[in-house]
Design a protein around this motif. Structure first.
Motif, short mmCIF file in Angstrom:
data_model
loop_
_atom_site.label_atom_id
_atom_site.label_comp_id
_atom_site.label_asym_id
_atom_site.label_seq_id
_atom_site.Cartn_x
_atom_site.Cartn_y
_atom_site.Cartn_z
N ARG A 1 91.12 75.65 11.68
CA ARG A 1 90.02 74.75 11.96
C ARG A 1 88.70 75.26 11.39
O ARG A 1 88.44 76.45 11.27
N ARG A 2 87.84 74.32 11.06
CA ARG A 2 86.47 74.63 10.67
C ARG A 2 85.72 75.12 11.90
O ARG A 2 85.89 74.59 13.00
N LEU A 3 84.86 76.13 11.73
CA LEU A 3 84.14 76.72 12.85
C LEU A 3 82.67 76.32 12.81
O LEU A 3 82.06 76.20 11.74
N ARG A 4 82.11 76.15 13.99
CA ARG A 4 80.67 75.95 14.10
C ARG A 4 79.98 77.30 13.95
O ARG A 4 80.39 78.27 14.58
N VAL A 5 78.94 77.33 13.14
CA VAL A 5 78.21 78.58 12.88
C VAL A 5 76.89 78.54 13.63
O VAL A 5 76.08 77.64 13.42
N PRO A 6 76.63 79.53 14.50
CA PRO A 6 77.48 80.66 14.89
C PRO A 6 78.22 80.45 16.22
O PRO A 6 78.82 81.37 16.74
N GLU A 7 78.17 79.22 16.78
CA GLU A 7 78.62 79.00 18.15
C GLU A 7 80.07 79.40 18.39
O GLU A 7 80.41 79.92 19.46
N ASP A 8 80.94 79.16 17.40
CA ASP A 8 82.37 79.40 17.61
C ASP A 8 82.79 80.86 17.38
O ASP A 8 83.93 81.21 17.69
N PHE A 9 81.91 81.68 16.86
CA PHE A 9 82.32 83.05 16.55
C PHE A 9 82.74 83.82 17.81
O PHE A 9 83.75 84.52 17.80
N GLU A 10 81.97 83.70 18.85
CA GLU A 10 82.29 84.42 20.08
C GLU A 10 83.57 83.87 20.71
O GLU A 10 84.41 84.63 21.21
N ARG A 11 83.73 82.57 20.67
CA ARG A 11 84.92 81.94 21.26
C ARG A 11 86.20 82.44 20.59
O ARG A 11 87.21 82.68 21.26
N PHE A 12 86.19 82.58 19.27
CA PHE A 12 87.39 82.96 18.54
C PHE A 12 87.33 84.40 18.02
O PHE A 12 87.94 84.73 17.01
N LYS A 13 86.62 85.24 18.74
CA LYS A 13 86.37 86.60 18.27
C LYS A 13 87.63 87.44 18.12
O LYS A 13 87.64 88.44 17.39
N ASP A 14 88.72 87.06 18.80
CA ASP A 14 89.96 87.83 18.71
C ASP A 14 90.85 87.39 17.56
O ASP A 14 91.95 87.95 17.37
N LEU A 15 90.40 86.41 16.77
CA LEU A 15 91.19 85.88 15.67
C LEU A 15 90.50 86.16 14.34
O LEU A 15 89.26 86.17 14.27
N PRO A 16 91.26 86.37 13.26
CA PRO A 16 90.63 86.55 11.94
C PRO A 16 90.00 85.24 11.47
O PRO A 16 90.51 84.16 11.76
N MET A 17 88.90 85.36 10.75
CA MET A 17 88.18 84.19 10.26
C MET A 17 87.92 84.35 8.77
O MET A 17 87.57 85.44 8.29
N GLU A 18 88.10 83.27 8.05
CA GLU A 18 87.78 83.26 6.62
C GLU A 18 86.36 82.74 6.47
O GLU A 18 86.06 81.60 6.82
N VAL A 19 85.49 83.59 5.96
CA VAL A 19 84.07 83.27 5.90
C VAL A 19 83.60 83.28 4.44
O VAL A 19 83.84 84.24 3.71
N THR A 20 82.96 82.20 4.03
CA THR A 20 82.36 82.10 2.71
C THR A 20 80.85 82.21 2.88
O THR A 20 80.26 81.44 3.65
N PHE A 21 80.24 83.16 2.19
CA PHE A 21 78.82 83.42 2.41
C PHE A 21 78.15 83.91 1.14
O PHE A 21 78.81 84.35 0.19
N PHE A 22 76.83 83.83 1.12
CA PHE A 22 76.05 84.33 0.00
C PHE A 22 75.85 85.83 0.17
O PHE A 22 75.36 86.29 1.20
N ASP A 23 76.26 86.58 -0.84
CA ASP A 23 76.17 88.03 -0.81
C ASP A 23 74.97 88.50 -1.63
O ASP A 23 74.88 88.25 -2.83
#
Length: 276
Positions: free
Chosen positions: A186-208
């Motif tokens: 599922r698509r995640l809400r940033v940043p609201e869903d990070f804490e909810r799904f903190k025990d699962l790996p997440m694929e994150v696309t970001f500007f480095d």
């Protein structure tokens, strides 16, 4: 996990294939059920099967172990988002006159008939097709994924309720709803869903900032950034196939030690990740 799939159900009596709306593909004695085409998963009413995922997230190895995602105020996330927003969470009513009534109808069904155990992940209306598209979240599930039986039950109840609303003139006649889960990735809400799904790996696309480019990592969430807790989050690489060495070797020490502080504004998108 067996419950972590995406399925869409549209339940409606009658043929319904000549009215411009999406036709059902499976018929049952009590109506017709449409199982939506999901990019990753297909499930049937009899229990379904889950397809394996293919591909790996690209890996970028910076010079330093810590990436400070800093002050690029001109970074535009929209440049890197997918053109299609079908998987985006949120309610989109547009300027459709009857959309608020359709949303009210859906909220009533979830609250009154399912005791608030399910909630709206995304909601869209298509005025020309008289169609309502709803994705349902299940907060009590680890992946937020309702089962097929729950999806079908919501679809039946919602379409019946929409018929009542149509009889009262609040939505057009023959308005139909399709119901789905957000999907295992599922698509995640940033940043609201990070804490909810903190025990699962997440694929994150970001500007480095270090490479001045967008990159994608499969990462584990470590919490808010210590330096900027309101505006940034702290990450490490997740112990998943995408980050392992050749022949599935565990991550080396350098990868295990890498840490990322990423500004919320620099995250183009984030999804749950299933390790294939």
């Amino acid at each position: 996990p067996g419950a972590a799939f995406a399925a869409a159900a549209r339940v409606r009596g009658g043929a319904g294939a000549s009215d411009g709306r999406a036709p059902p593909v499976a018929a049952g004695k009590k109506g017709r059920v449409y199982l939506g085409d999901d990019d990753e998963y297909n499930a049937s009413l009899e229990g379904g099967a889950v397809d394996d995922f293919g591909g790996e997230a690209p890996f970028f190895e910076p010079d330093d172990n810590v990436i400070e995602d800093g002050d690029f105020d001109d970074f535009d996330v929209s440049e890197f988002e997918d053109d299609a927003d079908d998987d985006m969470p949120g309610v989109r009513l547009g300027d459709v006159e009857w959309a608020p009534a359709a949303l009210e109808c859906c909220e009533r069904v979830l609250e009154d008939e399912f005791d608030g155990a399910l909630s709206i992940f995304s909601f869209d209306v298509d005025e020309s097709r008289r169609a309502v598209t709803v994705s349902i979240d299940k907060p009590s599930d680890q992946y937020g994924a309702p089962g097929v039986d729950e999806i079908v039950a919501v679809a039946r109840s919602l379409n019946a309720s929409l018929d009542d609303f149509a009889a009262d003139g609040r939505v057009p006649e023959q308005t139909a709803a399709s119901v789905s889960s957000p999907g295992a990735e599922r698509r995640l809400r940033v940043p609201e869903d990070f804490e909810r799904f903190k025990d699962l790996p997440m694929e994150v696309t970001f500007f480095d900032v270090a490479s001045e480019d967008t990159i994608t990592h499969v990462m584990a969430y470590l919490g808010p950034s210590e330096e900027h807790p309101e505006d940034a989050t702290h990450w490490k690489l997740a112990e998943v196939k995408a980050n392992r060495g050749e022949k599935g070797r565990p991550m080396n020490k350098k990868k295990k030690m890498m840490r990322f502080d990423i500004d919320h504004a620099h995250i183009a998108k984030a999804n749950l990740h299933l390790d294939a």
